[in-house]
Design a protein around this motif. Structure first.
Motif, PDB file in Angstrom:
ATOM      1  N   ILE A  75       0.836  -1.207   0.000  1.00  0.00           N
ATOM      2  CA  ILE A  75       0.000   0.000   0.000  1.00  0.00           C
ATOM      3  C   ILE A  75       0.869   1.255   0.000  1.00  0.00           C
ATOM      4  N   SER A  97       3.726  -1.114   4.191  1.00  0.00           N
ATOM      5  CA  SER A  97       2.441  -1.661   4.617  1.00  0.00           C
ATOM      6  C   SER A  97       1.853  -2.464   3.473  1.00  0.00           C
ATOM      7  N   ILE A  98       1.362  -3.674   3.784  1.00  0.00           N
ATOM      8  CA  ILE A  98       0.752  -4.489   2.741  1.00  0.00           C
ATOM      9  C   ILE A  98      -0.706  -4.790   3.084  1.00  0.00           C
ATOM     10  N   ALA A  99      -1.481  -5.040   2.057  1.00  0.00           N
ATOM     11  CA  ALA A  99      -2.886  -5.434   2.257  1.00  0.00           C
ATOM     12  C   ALA A  99      -2.924  -6.831   2.869  1.00  0.00           C
ATOM     13  N   TYR A 100      -3.826  -7.004   3.820  1.00  0.00           N
ATOM     14  CA  TYR A 100      -3.942  -8.282   4.532  1.00  0.00           C
ATOM     15  C   TYR A 100      -5.408  -8.525   4.841  1.00  0.00           C
ATOM     16  N   ASN A 101      -5.959  -9.673   4.428  1.00  0.00           N
ATOM     17  CA  ASN A 101      -7.384  -9.928   4.662  1.00  0.00           C
ATOM     18  C   ASN A 101      -7.582 -11.153   5.556  1.00  0.00           C
ATOM     19  N   ASN A 157      -2.900 -14.300   1.712  1.00  0.00           N
ATOM     20  CA  ASN A 157      -2.014 -13.407   2.454  1.00  0.00           C
ATOM     21  C   ASN A 157      -0.550 -13.813   2.258  1.00  0.00           C
ATOM     22  N   ARG A 190       0.373  -6.114  12.882  1.00  0.00           N
ATOM     23  CA  ARG A 190      -0.867  -6.282  12.119  1.00  0.00           C
ATOM     24  C   ARG A 190      -1.934  -5.323  12.616  1.00  0.00           C
ATOM     25  N   ASN A 199      -7.712  -1.766   9.589  1.00  0.00           N
ATOM     26  CA  ASN A 199      -7.514  -1.412   8.191  1.00  0.00           C
ATOM     27  C   ASN A 199      -7.147  -2.596   7.309  1.00  0.00           C
ATOM     28  N   THR A 220      -4.389  -4.385   7.296  1.00  0.00           N
ATOM     29  CA  THR A 220      -3.031  -4.189   6.797  1.00  0.00           C
ATOM     30  C   THR A 220      -2.031  -4.871   7.725  1.00  0.00           C
ATOM     31  N   GLU A 247       2.010  -4.059   8.824  1.00  0.00           N
ATOM     32  CA  GLU A 247       3.109  -3.115   8.702  1.00  0.00           C
ATOM     33  C   GLU A 247       4.427  -3.793   9.057  1.00  0.00           C
ATOM     34  N   SER A 298       3.339   6.179  -2.331  1.00  0.00           N
ATOM     35  CA  SER A 298       1.994   5.645  -2.211  1.00  0.00           C
ATOM     36  C   SER A 298       1.275   5.855  -3.542  1.00  0.00           C
TER      37      SER A 298
END
Length: 320
Positions: A16, A34-38, A46, A82, A86, A88, A90, A301
Motif C-alpha cells: 500500500i 504496509s501491505i494489504a492483509y485480509n 495473504n 498487524r 484497516n 493491513t 506493517e 503511495s
C-alpha cells in the motif's frame, strides 16, 4: 515505478505504501512498508512475511522502455505489526549496517589508517566492502565496549581533527561504502520551478560554543582558543577541553567550537539519488547553493514519490 520482493517473490501488488529513509545520526537506512492483509472474505492469499526475512526495494524508470529495475534497498525485517481495523500488515526493515550498530567489541587500534580500521571492523562482522574514499589519516585509540559503527564514527571524527573533512558510511547491496560528505549528486538541481514544493530555513546560536578553555590533567588552565567574531557578536559561550596525549591539543580544541547553526529543509518530488550523506545543488527563493543531506524521508503511495530532506549549507554555487 517501485517494485518490492521478499522470499524471492514479487509482493509489489500487495504493498500500500513505502517509507524509505536515512539519517546521519542513525545506523543504516530503514524501510517501512504496509501491505494489504485480509482475514474474512479471503479475496487473495495473504503473504507469509516474517521477522528475519530479507526484503528488496527496486526502482524502475517508467520513462525508459524496458529499463532494468535498480535495487535501492536491501534489508532484514526487524518488526511487523498487524492492523485488523484497516486490514493491513506493517513491517520495518533495516539494511545490514544495523548489525554493526547492535554489536559491540573492545579492542585497540594502534597507528593505522582509518581505512584499515574500517577493514578490520568489516572483517570481524563478515561485511563486504564496496569502496572507501581516500582518507589517508592515521589514528590510535582504544575502543572500550563500543559498537562497530561507533568505532568507525570515532575514526571519522579523529580524521576530521586532522584534515577537516567529514565522511559518511552506507550499505548498498550488503556492501559497505564510505564517501566524503561533500560528494555532490550530478545532473540534479532542486528548483522551485521544477521539483520543489516548499522549503524551511532557520538560524540559531543555541548550541554555539565560541570559547574553549584548555586545561591539564590537574584542571589548571594552560591555554584557550576562541572564535573571536562570534565571541564579539554574541557574548562568551564556553566549554572545556582536557588535554589528551593521543590528540593534538589545538586541533581537538578548535574542533569543539560551534558557530551559528543553520537548518534548512525542503519538500518536493522524490529522487532516489537524494539520500543522506550526499550533497545537492539548490536553486530556490530562500535556499541557494550547495547543501549536504543530513536526513531524507521518501514516501511512496499509489506510485507517487515524495521526499523530505533536512539540509546543511556547504557553499555558494556560482550558477545558483
Amino acid at each position: 515505478m517501485f517494485l518490492c520482493k521478499c522470499n524471492g517473490k514479487d509482493i509489489s501488488s500487495f504493498v500500500i505504501s513505502y517509507n524509505w529513509q536515512g539519517d546521519l545520526d542513525q545506523a543504516g537506512r530503514k524501510l517501512e512498508f504496509s501491505i494489504a492483509y485480509n482475514t474474512k472474505d479471503k479475496i487473495f492469499d495473504n503473504q507469509n512475511i516474517v521477522i528475519g526475512n530479507t526484503v528488496y526495494l527496486y526502482y524502475q524508470d517508467d520513462n525508459i522502455e524496458n529499463s532494468t529495475p535498480i535495487e535501492i534497498f536491501r534489508g532484514v525485517i526487524f518488526m511487523r505489526q498487524r492492523n485488523t481495523v484497516n486490514f493491513t500488515f506493517e513491517f520495518t526493515a533495516y539494511d545490514r549496517l544495523i548489525y554493526l550498530a547492535k554489536s559491540k567489541t573492545t579492542r585497540k587500534f594502534s597507528n593505522i589508517t582509518v581505512e584499515s580500521v574500517i577493514a578490520q571492523v568489516c572483517n570481524e562482522m563478515n561485511v563486504e566492502i564496496g569502496s572507501i574514499c581516500n582518507i589517508g589519516v592515521y589514528v590510535d585509540f582504544i575502543a572500550d565496549n563500543m559498537s562497530y559503527t561507533e568505532i568507525i564514527k570515532k575514526a571519522f571524527n579523529m580524521a576530521y581533527w586532522k584534515n577537516q573533512k567529514l565522511y559518511h558510511m552506507y550499505m548498498n547491496q550488503d556492501k559497505l561504502y564510505v564517501v566524503e560528505r561533500s560528494e555532490t549528486i550530478e545532473n540534479y538541481t532542486a528548483s522551485d520551478l521544477v521539483n520543489v514544493e516548499s522549503t524551511n530555513h532557520s538560524e540559531s546560536i543555541e548550541d554555539m560554543i565560541n570559547t574553549i578553555m584548555i586545561v591539564d590533567n590537574n584542571g589548571v588552565e594552560i591555554g584557550r582558543v576562541s572564535n573571536d567574531s562570534d565571541l564579539s557578536a554574541y557574548g562568551k559561550l564556553q566549554d572545556v577541553y582536557k588535554v589528551d596525549s593521543k590528540q593534538d591539543t589545538q586541533t581537538a580544541a578548535k574542533g569543539m567550537l560551534k558557530t551559528v547553526s543553520f537548518k534548512s529543509s525542503l519538500n518536493g518530488i522524490g529522487n532516489i539519488q537524494c539520500i543522506t550523506g550526499y550533497s545537492i545543488t539548490v536553486q530556490e527563493e530562500q535556499l541557494k547553493g550547495k547543501f549536504m543531506i543530513r536526513s531524507d524521508r521518501h514516501s511512496i503511495s499509489n506510485n507517487v514519490h515524495k521526499m523530505e530532506l533536512d539540509l546543511e549549507f556547504l557553499e555558494v554555487v556560482s550558477n545558483a
